[in-house]
Design a protein around this motif. Structure first.
Motif: not given
Length: 445
Positions: A144-150, A170-176
């Motif tokens: 997983t490699a993702g960016y999101g915001d709201s 709000d914003c966030w990012c995640v990497v697996v």
């Protein structure tokens, strides 16, 4: 399109004599982008707008909601909630809070973040993957490699005089990351959340995920032993999340909390202080007021190991003859408020990770646990979970270990904490630093 404040005002104006009416409205826009093998794997847009109405008459509570309503639909929603109330059983604790001034909370909303172009969001997801796969030849893939915001806004009004609205970004990012060596495959996870992009350190998220995957290559199953254990923030947040539910007055009043009847008692070591603070901006759960319009604030729950109290909304506070702590929480406009956390955190100590490692000589640093929420009993506090981590030798991290089990109780673990690190980190609404537990049994072979 009517403003949220106007929707709430129309609902309250529709109240009949003797009724208590509350209107809660919210709107949000959410974007998520995920990358895989150099391309956009998926791009998700989600928008929501609606209003929920509570009507209380003769102690009977009725609820109804409408998605993206017109002003006339708001009035019909009030009528529907009124009809639902006639079918409910009376409860003297069905109450709405009285108005209290909530001080504004600067920094919740960032206009530049709200206006970020879609191309930039997609580019961030691609950049996350690109950086992750280039750091180490053994970690050339990501799961997983993702960016999101709201961007979100909410408003509330009631016949008791509650009025308020605010907006947030709000914003966030995640990497697996996936590390491979021979037949061995290990994963490493990293995640960050902020109000705006420059708070995310997205490069650090990629770096951390890769490092956490690579260092687990070659992990073996250890022999069963009772040793010092450091729970890093990733592992510690899972346990703290279980504690969060047990420290709500709702759980206590329903007989579902291991802390019932223990206010004033020592439930942890003197190193343990846990608070809920809805006004700390470094936590993602910040807001000027809760989902009933009650101002948020700092609520000590465990101080120096001693249980101070519980989290309340208006109903649990009325039942317990106390006041709301500003912890009314909804899943959205479609639900009535329960009790939830804002920024629920174990207060950091003064110890660096290096100092904790020196004090945990011969022990294990746990970097990941599995099955905490399904394997932990919120009433007894008993848990049995799988864990992976690294041995500690010479004050440093050594070889990796996996396929081991930690079994204990949450009270025993809290009482066994001998030091708390300075590296507080928030995961969703839960924040925790590294924690040194004097001894725990790690079951292996």
């Amino acid at each position: 399109m009517p403003d949220l404040v106007d929707l709430c005002a129309v609902a309250v104006d529709a109240a009949r004599p003797g009724e208590a009416v509350e209107a809660y409205a919210e709107e949000s826009r959410r974007v998520e982008a995920n990358a895989y093998r150099g391309e956009v794997e998926n791009l998700t847009f989600a928008e929501s707008r609606g209003l929920g109405v509570r009507v209380i008459a003769d102690g009977r509570l009725g609820y109804a909601y409408a998605a993206d309503p017109t002003l006339e639909e708001v009035r019909r929603t009030v009528e529907q909630a009124r009809g639902n109330a006639t079918l409910a059983s009376p409860d003297e604790h069905n109450v709405l809070p009285s108005p209290t001034t909530a001080e504004p909370l600067a920094g919740l909303f960032d206009a530049a973040q709200a206006a970020m172009p879609l191309e930039r969001k997609v580019g961030l997801a691609l950049d996350l993957e690109r950086r992750a796969v280039a750091l180490d030849a053994r970690a050339s893939k990501v799961e997983t490699a993702g960016y999101g915001d709201s961007v979100a806004r909410m408003a509330i009004a009631s016949t008791t005089g509650v009025r308020g609205s605010f907006e947030r970004t709000d914003c966030w990012c995640v990497v697996v990351a996936l590390a491979e060596e021979g037949d061995d495959t290990q994963t490493g996870y990293s995640f960050r959340i902020g109000r705006r992009l420059d708070e995310l350190d997205w490069e650090g998220v990629a770096d951390e995920a890769v490092a956490r995957s690579v260092r687990m290559l070659g992990a073996t199953k250890p022999e069963t032993a009772r040793v010092p254990v450091i729970l890093d923030p990733f592992a510690g947040s899972s346990f703290l999340g279980v504690l969060a539910g047990a420290l709500t007055a709702e759980a206590v009043q329903k007989g579902r909390s291991l802390f019932a009847n223990l206010v004033g008692a020592a439930v942890g070591s003197p190193a343990v202080t846990i608070v809920d603070d809805g006004r700390r901006l470094d936590g993602p759960g910040s807001a000027p007021f809760d989902d009933e319009g009650v101002p948020t604030g700092r609520t000590p729950l465990i101080a120096g190991g001693r249980l101070e109290g519980f989290l309340h909304n208006a109903a649990t506070a009325h039942r317990g003859a106390t006041r709301s702590t500003g912890n009314a929480s909804r899943a959205g406009y479609r639900s009535t408020p329960g009790v939830g956390t804002t920024n629920f955190a174990m207060e950091p100590g003064a110890a660096s990770l290096e100092e904790l490692l020196r004090r945990a000589e011969g022990g294990v640093l746990i970097q990941d646990v599995s099955g905490v929420h399904s394997g932990a009993n919120p009433i007894s506090g008993e848990f049995s979970v799988g864990a992976t981590g690294l041995r500690i030798r010479g004050g440093a991290l050594a070889e990796p270990v996996r396929e081991m089990t930690i079994a204990s109780t949450l009270p025993d673990m809290l009482r066994s904490i001998v030091a708390v690190g300075s590296d507080l980190r928030f995961f969703s609404s839960v924040g925790v630093p590294s924690v040194l537990v004097g001894e725990m049994t790690l079951a292996g072979r």
